[in-house]
Design a protein around this motif. Sequence first.
Motif, PDB file in Angstrom:
ATOM      1  N   GLN A  31       0.946  -1.051  -0.034  1.00  0.00           N
ATOM      2  CA  GLN A  31      -0.262  -0.015   0.036  1.00  0.00           C
ATOM      3  C   GLN A  31       0.839   1.224   0.031  1.00  0.00           C
ATOM      4  OE1 GLN A  31      -2.582   0.481   3.378  1.00  0.00           O
ATOM      5  NE2 GLN A  31      -3.440   2.617   2.584  1.00  0.00           N
ATOM      6  N   GLY A  32       2.041   1.248   0.877  1.00  0.00           N
ATOM      7  CA  GLY A  32       2.642   2.483   1.026  1.00  0.00           C
ATOM      8  C   GLY A  32       3.440   2.719  -0.263  1.00  0.00           C
ATOM      9  N   ARG A  33       4.006   1.678  -1.270  1.00  0.00           N
ATOM     10  CA  ARG A  33       4.588   1.936  -2.337  1.00  0.00           C
ATOM     11  C   ARG A  33       3.882   2.747  -3.341  1.00  0.00           C
ATOM     12  NH1 ARG A  33       8.880  -1.756  -2.771  1.00  0.00           N
ATOM     13  NH2 ARG A  33       8.731  -3.668  -1.389  1.00  0.00           N
TER      14      ARG A  33
ATOM     15  N   GLY B  50       5.618  -0.521   8.932  1.00  0.00           N
ATOM     16  CA  GLY B  50       5.379  -1.163   7.809  1.00  0.00           C
ATOM     17  C   GLY B  50       5.105  -0.157   6.535  1.00  0.00           C
ATOM     18  N   LEU B  51       4.050   0.402   6.766  1.00  0.00           N
ATOM     19  CA  LEU B  51       3.401   1.291   5.910  1.00  0.00           C
ATOM     20  C   LEU B  51       4.540   2.208   5.417  1.00  0.00           C
ATOM     21  CD1 LEU B  51       0.758   2.045   4.402  1.00  0.00           C
ATOM     22  CD2 LEU B  51       0.301   3.480   6.420  1.00  0.00           C
ATOM     23  N   GLN B  52       5.029   2.868   6.476  1.00  0.00           N
ATOM     24  CA  GLN B  52       6.217   3.689   6.150  1.00  0.00           C
ATOM     25  C   GLN B  52       7.636   2.984   5.463  1.00  0.00           C
ATOM     26  OE1 GLN B  52       6.892   6.761   5.843  1.00  0.00           O
ATOM     27  NE2 GLN B  52       7.785   7.581   7.824  1.00  0.00           N
ATOM     28  N   ALA B  53       7.846   1.815   5.595  1.00  0.00           N
ATOM     29  CA  ALA B  53       8.752   1.301   4.879  1.00  0.00           C
ATOM     30  C   ALA B  53       8.185   1.156   3.311  1.00  0.00           C
ATOM     31  CB  ALA B  53       8.868  -0.340   5.351  1.00  0.00           C
ATOM     32  N   GLY B  54       6.897   1.016   3.055  1.00  0.00           N
ATOM     33  CA  GLY B  54       6.605   1.048   1.812  1.00  0.00           C
ATOM     34  C   GLY B  54       6.640   2.231   1.116  1.00  0.00           C
ATOM     35  N   VAL B  55       6.168   3.428   1.768  1.00  0.00           N
ATOM     36  CA  VAL B  55       6.273   4.806   1.452  1.00  0.00           C
ATOM     37  C   VAL B  55       7.572   5.186   0.915  1.00  0.00           C
ATOM     38  CG1 VAL B  55       5.988   7.194   1.995  1.00  0.00           C
ATOM     39  CG2 VAL B  55       4.028   5.507   2.690  1.00  0.00           C
ATOM     40  N   CYS B  56       8.555   4.717   1.737  1.00  0.00           N
ATOM     41  CA  CYS B  56       9.980   5.023   1.614  1.00  0.00           C
ATOM     42  C   CYS B  56      10.291   4.341   0.284  1.00  0.00           C
ATOM     43  CB  CYS B  56      10.869   4.846   2.886  1.00  0.00           C
ATOM     44  SG  CYS B  56      10.545   5.908   4.100  1.00  0.00           S
ATOM     45  N   ALA B  57      10.035   3.023   0.212  1.00  0.00           N
ATOM     46  CA  ALA B  57      10.539   2.437  -0.719  1.00  0.00           C
ATOM     47  C   ALA B  57      10.019   2.572  -1.992  1.00  0.00           C
ATOM     48  CB  ALA B  57      10.107   0.909  -0.502  1.00  0.00           C
TER      49      ALA B  57
ATOM     50  N   ALA C  23      12.403   4.379  -5.159  1.00  0.00           N
ATOM     51  CA  ALA C  23      12.168   3.931  -6.618  1.00  0.00           C
ATOM     52  C   ALA C  23      11.967   4.928  -7.498  1.00  0.00           C
ATOM     53  CB  ALA C  23      11.194   2.840  -6.592  1.00  0.00           C
ATOM     54  N   ARG C  24      10.952   5.751  -7.153  1.00  0.00           N
ATOM     55  CA  ARG C  24      11.055   7.017  -8.089  1.00  0.00           C
ATOM     56  C   ARG C  24      11.979   7.852  -8.095  1.00  0.00           C
ATOM     57  NH1 ARG C  24       5.722   7.526  -9.470  1.00  0.00           N
ATOM     58  NH2 ARG C  24       4.113   6.526  -8.132  1.00  0.00           N
ATOM     59  N   ALA C  25      12.900   7.980  -7.071  1.00  0.00           N
ATOM     60  CA  ALA C  25      14.018   8.763  -7.082  1.00  0.00           C
ATOM     61  C   ALA C  25      15.228   8.140  -8.103  1.00  0.00           C
ATOM     62  CB  ALA C  25      14.765   9.047  -5.959  1.00  0.00           C
ATOM     63  N   VAL C  26      15.427   7.037  -8.092  1.00  0.00           N
ATOM     64  CA  VAL C  26      16.237   6.044  -8.839  1.00  0.00           C
ATOM     65  C   VAL C  26      15.654   6.205 -10.236  1.00  0.00           C
ATOM     66  CG1 VAL C  26      17.077   3.785  -9.278  1.00  0.00           C
ATOM     67  CG2 VAL C  26      16.998   4.513  -6.964  1.00  0.00           C
ATOM     68  N   ALA C  27      14.669   6.154 -10.643  1.00  0.00           N
ATOM     69  CA  ALA C  27      14.076   6.177 -12.121  1.00  0.00           C
ATOM     70  C   ALA C  27      14.218   7.636 -12.655  1.00  0.00           C
ATOM     71  CB  ALA C  27      12.464   5.616 -12.146  1.00  0.00           C
ATOM     72  N   TYR C  28      13.834   8.595 -11.725  1.00  0.00           N
ATOM     73  CA  TYR C  28      13.990   9.863 -12.304  1.00  0.00           C
ATOM     74  C   TYR C  28      15.616  10.150 -12.451  1.00  0.00           C
ATOM     75  CZ  TYR C  28      13.862  14.701 -12.552  1.00  0.00           C
ATOM     76  OH  TYR C  28      14.067  16.089 -12.772  1.00  0.00           O
ATOM     77  N   THR C  29      16.433   9.668 -11.797  1.00  0.00           N
ATOM     78  CA  THR C  29      17.994  10.328 -11.754  1.00  0.00           C
ATOM     79  C   THR C  29      18.568   9.547 -12.705  1.00  0.00           C
ATOM     80  OG1 THR C  29      18.598   8.794  -9.947  1.00  0.00           O
ATOM     81  CG2 THR C  29      18.061  11.198  -9.306  1.00  0.00           C
ATOM     82  N   ASN C  30      17.930   8.309 -13.360  1.00  0.00           N
ATOM     83  CA  ASN C  30      18.582   7.564 -14.294  1.00  0.00           C
ATOM     84  C   ASN C  30      18.189   7.962 -15.766  1.00  0.00           C
ATOM     85  OD1 ASN C  30      20.363   4.941 -13.735  1.00  0.00           O
ATOM     86  ND2 ASN C  30      18.703   5.063 -11.895  1.00  0.00           N
ATOM     87  N   THR C  31      17.187   8.927 -15.921  1.00  0.00           N
ATOM     88  CA  THR C  31      16.643   9.341 -16.991  1.00  0.00           C
ATOM     89  C   THR C  31      17.034  10.698 -17.119  1.00  0.00           C
ATOM     90  OG1 THR C  31      14.479   9.555 -15.909  1.00  0.00           O
ATOM     91  CG2 THR C  31      14.991   7.560 -17.128  1.00  0.00           C
TER      92      THR C  31
ATOM     93  N   GLN D 279      24.326   9.491  -6.044  1.00  0.00           N
ATOM     94  CA  GLN D 279      24.519   7.767  -5.637  1.00  0.00           C
ATOM     95  C   GLN D 279      24.524   7.857  -4.004  1.00  0.00           C
ATOM     96  OE1 GLN D 279      28.017   6.495  -7.606  1.00  0.00           O
ATOM     97  NE2 GLN D 279      27.221   6.828  -9.724  1.00  0.00           N
ATOM     98  N   LEU D 280      25.489   8.669  -3.419  1.00  0.00           N
ATOM     99  CA  LEU D 280      25.531   8.626  -1.977  1.00  0.00           C
ATOM    100  C   LEU D 280      24.183   8.801  -1.320  1.00  0.00           C
ATOM    101  CD1 LEU D 280      29.049  10.052  -1.359  1.00  0.00           C
ATOM    102  CD2 LEU D 280      28.396   7.626  -1.246  1.00  0.00           C
ATOM    103  N   ARG D 281      23.366   9.937  -1.783  1.00  0.00           N
ATOM    104  CA  ARG D 281      22.088  10.025  -1.059  1.00  0.00           C
ATOM    105  C   ARG D 281      21.220   9.183  -1.252  1.00  0.00           C
ATOM    106  NH1 ARG D 281      19.386  15.469  -0.137  1.00  0.00           N
ATOM    107  NH2 ARG D 281      18.217  14.818   1.494  1.00  0.00           N
ATOM    108  N   ALA D 282      20.921   8.551  -2.388  1.00  0.00           N
ATOM    109  CA  ALA D 282      20.063   7.492  -2.930  1.00  0.00           C
ATOM    110  C   ALA D 282      20.353   6.308  -1.996  1.00  0.00           C
ATOM    111  CB  ALA D 282      20.193   7.100  -4.220  1.00  0.00           C
TER     112      ALA D 282
END
Length: 354
Positions: A68-70, A214-221, A225-233, A248-251
Amino acid sequence: MDFTPTEEQTAARELAARIFGDLSTHERLTAVGTGSDGELWKALCEAGLPAAVEDIGLLGLVLLLEEQGRTTAQVPFAASCVYGLLAVSAHGSAEQRERLLPGIADGSVVMTGALSDTAVRAGGSGELSGVAPVVPWLRDATQVLVADEEHRLWLVRTVDARCEPVELTAPWSAGRLTLDATPAEPLGGVDAYDETYDDMYDDVLATARTAFAGLQAGVCAGSVARAVAYTNTREQFGQPLAAKQGVQLRAADAHMDTEAIRVTAYEAAWRRDEGLDHAAHALTAAWWASEAGHRVVHAGQHLHGGMGADLEHPVHRHFLWGRQLDAYLGGGSELLQELGESIVHGEGEGEGDA
């Protein structure tokens, strides 16, 4: 300790991931606004996911709440399962379980909880008076689990109380609960409070802390994931942002913080399911979810640069949810103080600890 999901937990998680992924899209969340997604809630209940929590336990619920958090799906899943299904199944009387659990399982009964930041007094005839200023998902709820000033737990029907909308950082359909000699019934029945009400309150509070961690773990994940996708494109000076060491270090830091939230939530949930002391472990999970969750959602927004400041961008929802969960869990400093006091007084060191 073995946090490996069972076949049932894995199947439930995969089903939840598919439903949340299909229905909790950016377009649908935009259309829903600050309310709940009734169609999504109906789909989850028809798939039997709230009902499954009674069998897959708190660890199974944590796995579902990660999904749900994701997607920051706007449904009262955590509240209804924690303050309803798990609380009633563990502490309700036989009559309460028979009356409430089927409705909670099929979604026709929606539960939420008002356990902290309340000023509620119980009268001699079992009526409640006082105010709970912020109750998540109150606008969707049919029943509220309310703690009075002595930590006794009461079931209150929302139709018997005054419920006024309150807007939070995250769109949780929250409300202000006002009780004025409102009829209530004690969780567990009239004989439940001879010696056990403190234990009941502590168990429900620890369960809620674990579930929302657990909900927060999903929110953070989802934020990472969105940050990784954005910084790769997203390119700058002919190179993707992800090629820069600072990015890279921040991620990487955000990823490790997310894993810390996840593993502490898993441990607390596993211990409850195994019948071991889990209050201190739930506090640890809540502290990580609050303190590290704050860092992760800020990092996710910062790594998006100017796009992170766009209120319409999906990553902004993760930021809002992360900050709201930080506040709802109690804040890192307060949780750390409570954890330290519990360690000093030797709490959480029962027979089940090695």
